[in-house]
Design an enzyme around this catalytic site. Sequence first.
Site, PDB file in Angstrom:
ATOM      1  N   ASP A  12      54.603  34.610  92.879  1.00 22.69           N
ATOM      2  CA  ASP A  12      54.424  34.387  94.312  1.00 22.69           C
ATOM      3  C   ASP A  12      53.106  33.645  94.505  1.00 22.69           C
ATOM      4  OD1 ASP A  12      54.823  34.675  97.126  1.00 22.69           O
ATOM      5  OD2 ASP A  12      53.409  36.333  97.157  1.00 22.69           O
ATOM      6  N   SER A  13      52.903  33.110  95.720  1.00 25.63           N
ATOM      7  CA  SER A  13      51.635  32.448  96.024  1.00 25.63           C
ATOM      8  C   SER A  13      50.479  33.448  96.085  1.00 25.63           C
ATOM      9  CB  SER A  13      51.749  31.711  97.356  1.00 25.63           C
ATOM     10  OG  SER A  13      52.163  32.604  98.363  1.00 25.63           O
ATOM     11  N   CYS A  75      58.252  33.853  96.162  1.00 27.04           N
ATOM     12  CA  CYS A  75      57.615  33.146  97.283  1.00 27.04           C
ATOM     13  C   CYS A  75      58.661  32.319  98.032  1.00 27.04           C
ATOM     14  CB  CYS A  75      56.529  32.231  96.719  1.00 27.04           C
ATOM     15  SG  CYS A  75      55.873  31.038  97.892  1.00 27.04           S
ATOM     16  N   GLU A 154      48.155  42.875 105.498  1.00 29.98           N
ATOM     17  CA  GLU A 154      47.063  42.904 104.513  1.00 29.98           C
ATOM     18  C   GLU A 154      45.887  43.744 104.996  1.00 29.98           C
ATOM     19  OE1 GLU A 154      46.155  39.063 102.816  1.00 29.98           O
ATOM     20  OE2 GLU A 154      48.243  38.733 102.306  1.00 29.98           O
ATOM     21  N   CYS A 187      59.665  36.585 104.987  1.00 30.88           N
ATOM     22  CA  CYS A 187      58.339  36.529 104.379  1.00 30.88           C
ATOM     23  C   CYS A 187      58.177  37.803 103.578  1.00 30.88           C
ATOM     24  CB  CYS A 187      57.265  36.414 105.465  1.00 30.88           C
ATOM     25  SG  CYS A 187      55.589  36.679 104.839  1.00 30.88           S
ATOM     26  N   HIS A 189      55.853  39.736 102.979  1.00 28.68           N
ATOM     27  CA  HIS A 189      55.061  40.841 103.530  1.00 28.68           C
ATOM     28  C   HIS A 189      55.861  41.716 104.503  1.00 28.68           C
ATOM     29  CE1 HIS A 189      51.649  38.571 102.005  1.00 28.68           C
ATOM     30  NE2 HIS A 189      50.805  39.482 102.409  1.00 28.68           N
TER      31      HIS A 189
END
Lengths: 274, 274
Positions: A12-13, A75, A154, A187, A189
């Site tokens: 992933d990025s 990603c 995050e 996404c 997240h």
Amino acid sequence: MTDREKPIGVFDSGVGGLTVAREIMRNIPKERIVYFGDTARVPYGGKSKETILRYSRQIVRFLRSQEVKAIVIACNTASAFALEELSAENDIPVIGVVKSGAKVACATTKNNRVGVIGTRGTISSGLYTELIQEINPQIEVIGKACPLFCPLVEENWRNDDPITKEVTERYLGELREKDIDTLILGCTHYPLIRSIIGQVMGEQVTLVNPAYETACQLRALLQDLHLSNNQPLQKDEQPHRFYVSDAAESFSEFANSILPFEIRDAKKIPIEEY
Amino acid sequence: MTDREKPIGVFDSGVGGLTVAREIMRNIPKERIVYFGDTARVPYGGKSKETILRYSRQIVRFLRSQEVKAIVIACNTASAFALEELSAENDIPVIGVVKSGAKVACATTKNNRVGVIGTRGTISSGLYTELIQEINPQIEVIGKACPLFCPLVEENWRNDDPITKEVTERYLGELREKDIDTLILGCTHYPLIRSIIGQVMGEQVTLVNPAYETACQLRALLQDLHLSNNQPLQKDEQPHRFYVSDAAESFSEFANSILPFEIRDAKKIPIEEY
């Protein structure tokens, strides 16, 4: 080491792809994982296809140096821009989150109205729309960028947080009026605030989690290719390895907030040399 | 073109440095600007000094190819890591936001308690703390990372927004109890929510905007070196030029939300070749 015992490469990025690694651990618990997070060059959204392809090829070269038996592009951006090329260039299977998510959304919707939420890069590129309409051109895809969701996750302001709730209501308010019956968490997240997204959208909307769908697709693929690991992992074994391109500490912090075990040492490697 | 008529080079890791360009336009309106935003490699926070120095040198080579008469490092991280080296290596003046902000904060505080807000990278690196304590070791510096402020600003949820207000209160609540009398806006995006930060901190706290201080320092420096442009800019002239390393469209969108004129064409250049 036999082919079956080799690890799965996941990249992933940055940290988000850990939700994909987590689904693999949950759903195919005998598999080992080598995870790479490109924390030096995050985010990928907004970068050109050419750049993403160059980065992804470097990462695949690194993962193959770790003798992986399959590669998962966790990603969204890399999955959309590089899956085809990486599949063609490698003699091991390569799968990506976007295609897995798109397929399941097509199978889920009954009224042919699918919503997608993601970063600004993912939504403006229309990558889910394109893949969904390749499978079924009748489906209308309604995209909505939610750039604050990643930093909220995050920051660890997750499901019970009033600010996250308010942001979710603002972002999804307009989607609620579009009569969609399926919503892709586009996404990596977003599964971490899945329950708040579900509350805001209501029961009539089915949430599609591409991380989970990718783990299921991977399990089926390994079985088909006779590559599933049959040996249980040893208790004293550390079966998963984590690599990053910069700032290993903050990676471990996020990882430890979502994985069921503690990562002590994400290792930093010079990805540009691969 | 005489030396006085040459443009000022301004660079940042992305769009944020436009707040510095904006202060230069406001305070030294006769100066032309060449702006470079390293949108392909943003963010710089969290990257190593070595990497930041390599990136900054490439950018300076590009800016010098545009015949600039001075260089402003508008990025906090690059300013902290690369100012000394870039100053020594170049025969034109180079100034940076961090030093300008630190100097003014030292001159402003009366109780020797200064707060700094910034990205996670800026705060954990302690770069403001180090510079401030070089000037005056008596000053205590209290840092607080506010990672949601940048995405809130980029989402254009600015001063009157209830969510931004709530986030600001949560972030700055603990700072309010630290008895600081001066607060540095240690990220280029933050001047765009300056009024809400001021409201939350209260009148007894002076906000230091390094973007503004840098423009003032630049004006004084140009005067000292007899490099100020004395000719008014022509009405039909497009005095400022904008360059990026990736995705020029989203750059122009943000730029147009904060600058007093429309940018039609941010030009993408291959910065890694410089």
